[in-house]
Design a protein around this motif. Structure first.
Motif, PDB file in Angstrom:
ATOM      1  N   SER A 218      -1.050   1.217  -3.940  1.00  0.00           N
ATOM      2  CA  SER A 218      -1.401  -0.040  -3.280  1.00  0.00           C
ATOM      3  C   SER A 218      -0.555  -1.192  -3.812  1.00  0.00           C
ATOM      4  O   SER A 218      -0.019  -1.998  -3.039  1.00  0.00           O
ATOM      5  N   ARG A 219      -0.420  -1.275  -5.134  1.00  0.00           N
ATOM      6  CA  ARG A 219       0.384  -2.342  -5.727  1.00  0.00           C
ATOM      7  C   ARG A 219       1.853  -2.217  -5.330  1.00  0.00           C
ATOM      8  O   ARG A 219       2.530  -3.222  -5.071  1.00  0.00           O
ATOM      9  N   THR A 220       2.345  -0.990  -5.272  1.00  0.00           N
ATOM     10  CA  THR A 220       3.739  -0.778  -4.869  1.00  0.00           C
ATOM     11  C   THR A 220       3.984  -1.285  -3.463  1.00  0.00           C
ATOM     12  O   THR A 220       4.952  -2.005  -3.193  1.00  0.00           O
ATOM     13  N   ALA A 221       3.099  -0.900  -2.531  1.00  0.00           N
ATOM     14  CA  ALA A 221       3.257  -1.324  -1.143  1.00  0.00           C
ATOM     15  C   ALA A 221       3.173  -2.845  -1.016  1.00  0.00           C
ATOM     16  O   ALA A 221       3.983  -3.470  -0.318  1.00  0.00           O
ATOM     17  N   ALA A 222       2.203  -3.459  -1.691  1.00  0.00           N
ATOM     18  CA  ALA A 222       2.054  -4.913  -1.616  1.00  0.00           C
ATOM     19  C   ALA A 222       3.273  -5.620  -2.185  1.00  0.00           C
ATOM     20  O   ALA A 222       3.729  -6.639  -1.638  1.00  0.00           O
ATOM     21  N   ARG A 223       3.828  -5.095  -3.266  1.00  0.00           N
ATOM     22  CA  ARG A 223       5.011  -5.711  -3.871  1.00  0.00           C
ATOM     23  C   ARG A 223       6.210  -5.654  -2.926  1.00  0.00           C
ATOM     24  O   ARG A 223       6.940  -6.640  -2.767  1.00  0.00           O
ATOM     25  N   VAL A 224       6.418  -4.500  -2.281  1.00  0.00           N
ATOM     26  CA  VAL A 224       7.539  -4.362  -1.346  1.00  0.00           C
ATOM     27  C   VAL A 224       7.361  -5.310  -0.162  1.00  0.00           C
ATOM     28  O   VAL A 224       8.298  -6.005   0.243  1.00  0.00           O
ATOM     29  N   LEU A 225       6.158  -5.355   0.389  1.00  0.00           N
ATOM     30  CA  LEU A 225       5.906  -6.208   1.549  1.00  0.00           C
ATOM     31  C   LEU A 225       6.112  -7.688   1.210  1.00  0.00           C
ATOM     32  O   LEU A 225       6.798  -8.415   1.941  1.00  0.00           O
ATOM     33  N   ARG A 226       5.535  -8.114   0.124  1.00  0.00           N
ATOM     34  CA  ARG A 226       5.665  -9.525  -0.255  1.00  0.00           C
ATOM     35  C   ARG A 226       7.109  -9.871  -0.601  1.00  0.00           C
ATOM     36  O   ARG A 226       7.576 -10.983  -0.331  1.00  0.00           O
TER      37      ARG A 226
END
Length: 455
Positions: A218-226
């Motif tokens: 979840s943190r990985t996906a949020a970091r990439v998106l942001r």
């Protein structure tokens, strides 16, 4: 003597796998009939890439006729199942009625968009469950970029360049990730009119994106998106949708012409119409995927609440990976009921999850090992190529071409918005009452574009 008839309703992950396995096991013993509204199996996990223009539509479809030799394909949508007489009543794509008698029935009708009681969503949101919806969204987004390039009003240009995705599960996260990359590239071609980039918002009432996965993914996906500029807003949803934008649950109004609804799915309405016991809206089945009291009827995939034998009291989630394996179990147990092999309860072991974030980025945990970045991207695409029943070379070729050549961002004009209703994700025929048929002269409801062109 007449051979037994095995009827399978639906050709999603569960139905396709059940049909393929049943045909192989019962080729000399029974007739296998597959009832499905289309002549293809749709590989749903790659649909966001179709909407973004990275893959051509036919790459994610698998011909049922070519891939299931020995299976009789009947085009149609099940409207009613008479469990007492053993008959499936259906309507074909042109509205004609038909009936299929069965000795064994496998219900794998799949799921449809989950429509919450939010004002305006049914009228103004775009669903994302089928190929028509993905194609329409691709045309719609391209149209918004092109219309914005020629619009003199700054506020209208900003609204057209704003895209709101509701639901930060697998689908919503991938739609936002791929959509942001695609629109950013499109906007570059329209400079200097487009000095600002696209604005993508990903909303979810949950406290994090991909809430069903491990927190590290979840943190990985949020970091990439942001990092790409996608506005990820957790704990936030849509209070109301209007022609000109969406009102968020925190009170902010976001002007936009694009609202993509990815809040989840619910079982096909056929499930509820059967009058059978349900669990969480799905058909209650035993560990052998059989309907209690109806040993001749099985259910699998999103239509069934399959007990998780490793978690007493729990049920298998509605994912493609689970549906695929349930289809095989259902076919095996149907064959056993006809005297071939031994019935076995369904067990499932997760192989991990993959989320493609576009470009070389992904989040994955194959066999429980968390990965991110290009390595996760490689694993993710390798998984999809291995899972695809066909078209592997064509999908790989499309990915290679997409990496070295610019995308062709033109409108195809294939689908009109009113023909892919959010509440069903199926053709307009699905909403027409029995005994009627669509008329070519019937006018379509006006779209946003028609409103703007003819105020």
């Amino acid at each position: 003597m007449t051979r037994p008839r095995v009827v399978i309703v639906g050709a999603g992950f569960a139905g396709f796998r059940a049909a393929r396995a049943a045909t192989r096991r019962l080729r000399r013993t029974a007739d296998v009939i597959l009832l499905n509204p289309t002549d293809y199996f749709l590989y749903l996990p790659l649909l966001p890439q179709v909407a973004a223009g990275a893959l051509e539509p036919r790459r994610v479809t698998v011909s049922l006729t070519d891939s299931l030799p020995g299976t009789r394909l009947v085009l149609g949508e099940a409207r009613h199942i008479d469990l007492d007489t053993g008959a499936v009543h259906y309507r074909d794509p042109e509205g004609a009625r038909g009936t299929l008698r069965y000795d064994r029935l496998v219900i794998a009708a799949g799921s449809v968009n989950k429509l919450l009681p939010v004002p305006g969503v049914a009228e103004y949101a775009h669903g994302f469950r089928g190929l028509p919806e993905a194609l329409y969204l691709r045309d719609h987004v391209t149209r918004q970029i092109e219309l914005a390039a020629g619009d003199e009003d700054r506020e209208t240009r900003t609204a057209r360049r704003t895209f709101v995705v509701v639901g930060a599960g697998y689908t919503g996260t991938e739609v936002a990730a791929h959509g942001q990359l695609a629109t950013r590239e499109q906007l570059r071609r329209h400079r200097p009119r487009h000095r600002a980039g696209p604005r993508w918002l990903l909303l979810d009432i949950a406290p994090r994106v991909l809430p069903e996965l491990d927190e590290r993914l979840s943190r990985t996906a949020a970091r990439v998106l942001r990092g790409r500029g996608v506005e990820v807003r957790t704990g936030t949803s849509v209070r109301e949708a209007t022609l000109d934008g969406v009102l968020l649950s925190d009170g902010e109004f976001v002007p936009t012409r694009t609202l993509v609804w990815c809040v989840g799915v619910r079982p096909d309405p056929l499930v509820d119409s059967l009058g059978l016991p349900l669990e969480h809206g799905r058909l209650a089945v035993d560990p052998y995927l059989r309907i209690p009291g109806r040993p001749e009827v099985s259910a699998c995939g999103d239509a069934a609440a399959v007990p998780d034998l490793d978690r007493p009291g729990g049920y298998a989630p509605m994912t493609a990976q689970h549906a695929w394996r349930q289809g095989r179990t259902a076919a095996q147990n149907v064959a056993a009921s006809l005297g071939l092999g031994e019935a076995r309860p369904h067990h499932h072991r997760d192989l991990g999850f993959v989320v493609d974030l576009g470009g070389a980025q992904a989040a994955a945990d194959p066999l429980g090992v968390p990965l991110s970045g290009p390595l996760a991207g490689l694993v993710t695409r390798g998984y999809h190529l291995a899972a695809l029943p066909a078209n592997r070379a064509r999908v790989g070729a499309d990915w290679l071409l997409d990496a070295v050549l610019p995308r062709q961002t033109v409108q195809l004009g294939l689908v009109r918005s009113w023909s892919v209703p959010l509440e069903s994700g199926s053709p307009e025929l699905a909403r027409i009452p029995d005994g009627t048929s669509p008329s070519a002269s019937d006018p379509a409801p006006p779209t946003r574009e028609e409103r703007d062109e003819h105020p």
